[in-house]
Design a protein around this motif. Structure first.
Motif, PDB file in Angstrom:
ATOM      1  N   VAL A  98       0.857  -1.188   0.000  1.00  0.00           N
ATOM      2  CA  VAL A  98       0.000   0.000   0.000  1.00  0.00           C
ATOM      3  C   VAL A  98       0.891   1.236   0.000  1.00  0.00           C
ATOM      4  O   VAL A  98       1.845   1.326   0.768  1.00  0.00           O
ATOM      5  N   MET A  99       0.561   2.187  -0.865  1.00  0.00           N
ATOM      6  CA  MET A  99       1.244   3.474  -0.907  1.00  0.00           C
ATOM      7  C   MET A  99       0.190   4.566  -0.824  1.00  0.00           C
ATOM      8  O   MET A  99      -0.822   4.498  -1.527  1.00  0.00           O
ATOM      9  N   LEU A 100       0.414   5.532   0.046  1.00  0.00           N
ATOM     10  CA  LEU A 100      -0.470   6.696   0.157  1.00  0.00           C
ATOM     11  C   LEU A 100       0.316   7.897  -0.349  1.00  0.00           C
ATOM     12  O   LEU A 100       1.389   8.208   0.174  1.00  0.00           O
ATOM     13  N   GLN A 101      -0.213   8.557  -1.359  1.00  0.00           N
ATOM     14  CA  GLN A 101       0.479   9.716  -1.936  1.00  0.00           C
ATOM     15  C   GLN A 101      -0.202  11.000  -1.455  1.00  0.00           C
ATOM     16  O   GLN A 101      -1.405  11.179  -1.617  1.00  0.00           O
ATOM     17  N   PHE A 102       0.618  11.865  -0.854  1.00  0.00           N
ATOM     18  CA  PHE A 102       0.149  13.140  -0.329  1.00  0.00           C
ATOM     19  C   PHE A 102       0.594  14.255  -1.264  1.00  0.00           C
ATOM     20  O   PHE A 102       1.389  14.042  -2.178  1.00  0.00           O
ATOM     21  N   ASP A 103       0.097  15.471  -1.016  1.00  0.00           N
ATOM     22  CA  ASP A 103       0.561  16.628  -1.781  1.00  0.00           C
ATOM     23  C   ASP A 103       2.080  16.727  -1.665  1.00  0.00           C
ATOM     24  O   ASP A 103       2.661  16.355  -0.645  1.00  0.00           O
ATOM     25  N   GLY A 104       2.703  17.243  -2.704  1.00  0.00           N
ATOM     26  CA  GLY A 104       4.160  17.331  -2.715  1.00  0.00           C
ATOM     27  C   GLY A 104       4.801  16.010  -3.072  1.00  0.00           C
ATOM     28  O   GLY A 104       5.998  15.826  -2.902  1.00  0.00           O
ATOM     29  N   ASN A 105       4.007  15.050  -3.531  1.00  0.00           N
ATOM     30  CA  ASN A 105       4.475  13.714  -3.926  1.00  0.00           C
ATOM     31  C   ASN A 105       5.098  12.920  -2.791  1.00  0.00           C
ATOM     32  O   ASN A 105       5.834  11.966  -3.020  1.00  0.00           O
ATOM     33  N   GLU A 106       4.831  13.303  -1.551  1.00  0.00           N
ATOM     34  CA  GLU A 106       5.267  12.496  -0.404  1.00  0.00           C
ATOM     35  C   GLU A 106       4.460  11.203  -0.400  1.00  0.00           C
ATOM     36  O   GLU A 106       3.248  11.210  -0.594  1.00  0.00           O
ATOM     37  N   VAL A 107       5.159  10.080  -0.204  1.00  0.00           N
ATOM     38  CA  VAL A 107       4.501   8.775  -0.218  1.00  0.00           C
ATOM     39  C   VAL A 107       4.809   8.041   1.083  1.00  0.00           C
ATOM     40  O   VAL A 107       5.961   7.949   1.499  1.00  0.00           O
ATOM     41  N   LYS A 108       3.757   7.540   1.722  1.00  0.00           N
ATOM     42  CA  LYS A 108       3.884   6.676   2.901  1.00  0.00           C
ATOM     43  C   LYS A 108       3.540   5.261   2.458  1.00  0.00           C
ATOM     44  O   LYS A 108       2.600   5.054   1.688  1.00  0.00           O
ATOM     45  N   THR A 109       4.314   4.279   2.952  1.00  0.00           N
ATOM     46  CA  THR A 109       4.123   2.910   2.490  1.00  0.00           C
ATOM     47  C   THR A 109       3.835   1.967   3.646  1.00  0.00           C
ATOM     48  O   THR A 109       4.164   2.237   4.796  1.00  0.00           O
ATOM     49  N   GLY A 110       3.244   0.846   3.301  1.00  0.00           N
ATOM     50  CA  GLY A 110       2.960  -0.220   4.247  1.00  0.00           C
ATOM     51  C   GLY A 110       2.427  -1.414   3.480  1.00  0.00           C
ATOM     52  O   GLY A 110       2.602  -1.503   2.260  1.00  0.00           O
ATOM     53  N   TYR A 111       1.763  -2.307   4.183  1.00  0.00           N
ATOM     54  CA  TYR A 111       1.172  -3.466   3.523  1.00  0.00           C
ATOM     55  C   TYR A 111      -0.046  -3.923   4.320  1.00  0.00           C
ATOM     56  O   TYR A 111      -0.181  -3.634   5.506  1.00  0.00           O
ATOM     57  N   THR A 112      -0.933  -4.620   3.641  1.00  0.00           N
ATOM     58  CA  THR A 112      -2.170  -5.063   4.278  1.00  0.00           C
ATOM     59  C   THR A 112      -1.946  -6.305   5.131  1.00  0.00           C
ATOM     60  O   THR A 112      -1.033  -7.101   4.883  1.00  0.00           O
ATOM     61  N   GLN A 113      -2.800  -6.435   6.109  1.00  0.00           N
ATOM     62  CA  GLN A 113      -3.043  -7.683   6.822  1.00  0.00           C
ATOM     63  C   GLN A 113      -4.397  -8.175   6.310  1.00  0.00           C
ATOM     64  O   GLN A 113      -5.031  -7.499   5.498  1.00  0.00           O
ATOM     65  N   THR A 114      -4.871  -9.296   6.783  1.00  0.00           N
ATOM     66  CA  THR A 114      -6.191  -9.767   6.331  1.00  0.00           C
ATOM     67  C   THR A 114      -7.288  -8.790   6.739  1.00  0.00           C
ATOM     68  O   THR A 114      -8.328  -8.727   6.093  1.00  0.00           O
ATOM     69  N   TYR A 115      -7.072  -8.017   7.784  1.00  0.00           N
ATOM     70  CA  TYR A 115      -8.060  -7.025   8.229  1.00  0.00           C
ATOM     71  C   TYR A 115      -7.796  -5.653   7.621  1.00  0.00           C
ATOM     72  O   TYR A 115      -8.476  -4.690   7.935  1.00  0.00           O
TER      73      TYR A 115
END
Length: 185
Positions: A98-115
C-alpha cells in the motif's frame, strides 16, 4: 523421462534447495508445469514440440493483468485512512503493498493484513491517491485518486488476472541424456 526417441515424461528440478518444480510432457504434445519457491508459486499448461534435441514449450492463456478495483468507500468515526483489499469471495488479503500519496508527492508505504491497512492522519493531511501493488510478483502499484472523497475507508477487490501463470512463449529446453535443460530465469 520417456522413451529414448521421445522427451515425453516426468521431470523434476534438481540441485536447488527449497525449490520444487515439475514438468510433465505428455505423448499427445501437451505439458503441465509447476514451480514452488518460498511464497512464490507458478504453473502452466500448454503444448510442446520437439525439434531435434530442442523441446519448445508454449503455454496457454491470455495475458490478463492484475487489477485492484475500488468497490466501496465508507466513513468511520476513527481518524485515519483504512484500506482493505479483498478477494472475489470478500475475504481480506494480506501482504498487498500500500502506498499513500500526499501533496508534494510524499509517499507513505505499508502493507495489508487480512483485516486491512491503517494509517493515522498527521495534521489532518488526507492523501490524494492510494497505490496498490505486489513487489514480490513485480506488479507495479496501481493508483486510485481519492482527492475530494469524503470517506476514510477504501475497500478494493483484487483480480489476480493471470498472476502465477508462467508464460512460456517458444521457450527452448535442450533434451540431453534424458534431462531437460533451459536458461529460463
Amino acid at each position: 523421462a520417456g522413451a529414448a526417441d521421445s522427451p515425453a515424461g516426468h521431470y523434476t528440478l534438481g540441485g536447488l534447495r527449497e525449490v520444487g518444480s515439475e514438468l510433465v510432457l505428455y505423448e499427445n504434445g501437451r505439458f503441465e508445469y509447476m514451480l514452488a519457491y518460498g511464497s512464490y508459486d507458478e504453473y502452466a499448461k500448454g503444448t510442446w514440440k520437439q525439434d531435434g534435441q530442442r523441446v519448445i514449450l508454449n503455454s496457454e492463456g491470455k495475458d490478463a493483468p492484475v487489477k485492484f478495483i475500488l468497490k466501496q468507500t465508507e466513513t468511520r468515526p476513527e481518524p485515519g485512512i483504512f484500506v482493505l483489499v479483498n478477494n472475489k469471495a470478500g475475504r481480506g488479503i494480506a501482504s498487498i503493498d500500500v502506498m499513500l500519496q500526499f501533496d508534494g508527492n510524499e509517499v507513505k508505504t505499508g502493507y495489508t493484513q487480512t483485516y486491512g491497512f491503517e494509517y493515522p492522519l498527521e495534521n489532518n493531511r488526507f492523501p490524494r491517491a492510494i497505490g496498490l501493488g505486489l513487489r514480490r510478483y513485480n506488479v507495479e502499484p496501481q493508483w486510485t485518486q481519492i482527492t475530494g472523497n469524503k470517506g476514510n475507508v477504501f475497500v478494493f477487490e483484487f483480480d489476480p488476472g493471470d498472476l502465477g501463470q508462467a508464460k512460456f512463449r517458444d521457450q527452448v529446453f535442450v533434451w540431453d541424456n534424458g534431462a531437460l535443460v533451459t536458461d529460463r530465469n
